[in-house]
Write an enzyme that holds these catalytic residues in place. Sequence first.
Site, PDB file in Angstrom:
ATOM      1  N   LYS A  45       0.806  -1.690  -0.044  1.00 34.04           N
ATOM      2  CA  LYS A  45       0.073   0.398   0.096  1.00 34.04           C
ATOM      3  C   LYS A  45       0.631   1.632  -0.093  1.00 34.04           C
ATOM      4  O   LYS A  45       2.325   1.460   0.391  1.00 34.04           O
ATOM      5  CB  LYS A  45      -1.244   0.174   1.396  1.00 34.04           C
ATOM      6  CG  LYS A  45      -0.430   0.280   2.842  1.00 34.04           C
ATOM      7  CD  LYS A  45      -0.764  -0.526   3.617  1.00 34.04           C
ATOM      8  CE  LYS A  45      -0.622  -0.539   5.024  1.00 34.04           C
ATOM      9  NZ  LYS A  45      -1.045  -0.497   5.793  1.00 34.04           N
ATOM     10  N   ARG A  49     -11.433  -0.107  14.875  1.00 36.84           N
ATOM     11  CA  ARG A  49     -10.152   0.633  13.492  1.00 36.84           C
ATOM     12  C   ARG A  49     -11.200   0.528  12.105  1.00 36.84           C
ATOM     13  O   ARG A  49     -11.816   1.093  11.410  1.00 36.84           O
ATOM     14  CB  ARG A  49      -8.971   1.006  13.257  1.00 36.84           C
ATOM     15  CG  ARG A  49      -8.574   1.755  12.244  1.00 36.84           C
ATOM     16  CD  ARG A  49      -7.009   2.214  12.296  1.00 36.84           C
ATOM     17  NE  ARG A  49      -6.549   0.247  11.254  1.00 36.84           N
ATOM     18  CZ  ARG A  49      -5.417   0.537  11.311  1.00 36.84           C
ATOM     19  NH1 ARG A  49      -4.959   1.243  11.496  1.00 36.84           N
ATOM     20  NH2 ARG A  49      -4.803  -0.737  10.573  1.00 36.84           N
ATOM     21  N   TYR A  88      16.771  28.656  10.570  1.00 35.52           N
ATOM     22  CA  TYR A  88      16.218  30.124  10.500  1.00 35.52           C
ATOM     23  C   TYR A  88      15.684  30.699  12.529  1.00 35.52           C
ATOM     24  O   TYR A  88      15.880  29.401  13.245  1.00 35.52           O
ATOM     25  CB  TYR A  88      14.818  29.265  10.562  1.00 35.52           C
ATOM     26  CG  TYR A  88      14.819  29.538   8.872  1.00 35.52           C
ATOM     27  CD1 TYR A  88      14.818  30.722   8.157  1.00 35.52           C
ATOM     28  CD2 TYR A  88      14.599  28.269   7.827  1.00 35.52           C
ATOM     29  CE1 TYR A  88      15.058  30.695   6.601  1.00 35.52           C
ATOM     30  CE2 TYR A  88      14.569  28.548   6.513  1.00 35.52           C
ATOM     31  CZ  TYR A  88      15.080  30.270   6.293  1.00 35.52           C
ATOM     32  OH  TYR A  88      14.287  29.991   4.383  1.00 35.52           O
ATOM     33  N   MET A 120      13.329  23.635   4.192  1.00 34.61           N
ATOM     34  CA  MET A 120      12.977  22.820   3.618  1.00 34.61           C
ATOM     35  C   MET A 120      13.881  21.823   2.935  1.00 34.61           C
ATOM     36  O   MET A 120      14.037  20.974   2.049  1.00 34.61           O
ATOM     37  CB  MET A 120      12.597  23.624   2.683  1.00 34.61           C
ATOM     38  CG  MET A 120      11.362  23.371   1.526  1.00 34.61           C
ATOM     39  SD  MET A 120      10.586  24.027   0.302  1.00 34.61           S
ATOM     40  CE  MET A 120       9.880  25.366   0.511  1.00 34.61           C
TER      41      MET A 120
END
Length: 388
Positions: free
Chosen positions: A55, A153, A275, A328
Site C-alpha cells: 500500500k 478501526r 532560521y 526545506m
Amino acid sequence: MTTRPEIKSPPFPADTVAIAGAETGVLRIDLDALVNNWRALARRVALAECGAVVKADAYGLGVARVVPALAAAGCQTFFVATPREAGEVRALDGRARIFVLDGLFPGAADDILAAAAIPCLASLAEVEDWAAHARRIGARLACALHVDSGLHRLGLPLDEVRRLAARPALLESLDVVLVMSHLAAADDPADPANAAQLAAFTQLRRLLPGAPASLAASDGLMLGPDFHFDLVRPGYALYGGQAFRGARAPVSPVVSLYARVLQVRDVEPGGAVGYSASWRAPRASRIATLAVGYADGLGRAASAPTGAPGGSVIIHGARLPIVGRVSMDLITVDVTDCPVPVARGDVAEVIGPTLTLEAAGADARTIGYEVLTRLGRRMPRVYVGGSA
Ligand SMILES: *Cc1c(COP(=O)(O)O)cnc(C)c1O
C-alpha cells in the site's frame, strides 16, 4: 559535546557513494535486500503463505519496482489499501491475488472488479453491497471478511458477525477466500492485547464459514506460530523495518538516503545558526550545510534548538548532530568533533545501514513507517538488484 564520536574504519559506505552533478543526493533502494527480506520472512512462517503489503506506493519505495521484484521471487499475494492501488498492482502483475484492505467504498465496486481484486469487507453494509454486485453480474464474487478482534478501526464487530452468521443466504453469492483481522499492539510481545485478540479472532472465525485466515503483519508474525494462521501480511519488515521490540526481525535495510555537503563554515561562540536563530554555538564550531531538508522527507521535528537533542547524520562514519532548524532544502550539522575533517563534496548518510529507519524516526519524533512514506520526490532514486 564532550565525547568524540566513534568512527568506523574506512571506507565508510557513504564515502563511496556517487552523487550526480545536478543532484542534491541519492535515494538508494536495494531490491535484492527486499527480496531477501521477503524470503526470510516466508521461511520464518514455514507453512503459512507470506504475502506482501504494498500500500501507499510500497511504503513510498515504488510499486512499479517492488511488485515485479517480489513476484519474480514467488510472492503471489499482495495487499493494497485502496481500489486505485489495486489497479496499479494489477497492471504490474496479471496473476497476483490482490486484497484491498480499506474494503469496499461506495461506488468502487467496478474499479475493484476491473482490477480483479478482492475487497476486505469490513462491515455488514459492505457485505450487502458486494453481494448485490455479485447478483447484478450473476457470478460469485471473491471477498475477504475483515473482523474486528479489538483494534476498533476497521472490521465487522462481534454483533455484525453474529448477524451475518444468521443470514447464510447473504454469503451464497460470495466466495469467502480469507477471514482476517489486525493486531493493535503486536510490536510489544508483553502486551496482553495480543493474546486477547488471538482469542477473539479464533472465536469470531468459528461463527463464519471455514476459510483460510490471516492475523499477522510484520510484528505479529514475530509473535510466533500461533499468530501465523494461513497467510501473513508483512509490510514494514519487507522494507527493512525493525518495529518489533521482542527480537530482531530476520531482515536487513533496503533504503539508504545520502546527501551532499555543500559548505563547511566556522561559527564563533554565540553565533546563531539557521532560521529564528534557534541554535547558538556554545563554543567555536565547524558547521556543515547539507543539501537535504523537509522537502526530501526529513522531519522538521529533527530540528535542534540550543540545548535540545535533534536528529543526526553520519559523515565519514561519525554520527554528528543536526543543529538549528531543518529547512526545506538544507540542514546544518555540527561537524566540530568529526575525526576526519568534513569538506565540500563529502557525502552524508541520512538514512541507511548505520542510521536505521528506527533511528531516523526517533530523531524526527516519529516512527520509521512515517520516514519511509514521506520520502520526497526530489532525490533521484537508484534501484539496485532485482531480477527485472
Ligand atoms: C498496513 C497493514 C499491514 C502491514 O503492516 P506492517 O506493520 O507494515 O507489516 C497489514 N495488515 C493491515 C490490515 C494493514 O493495514
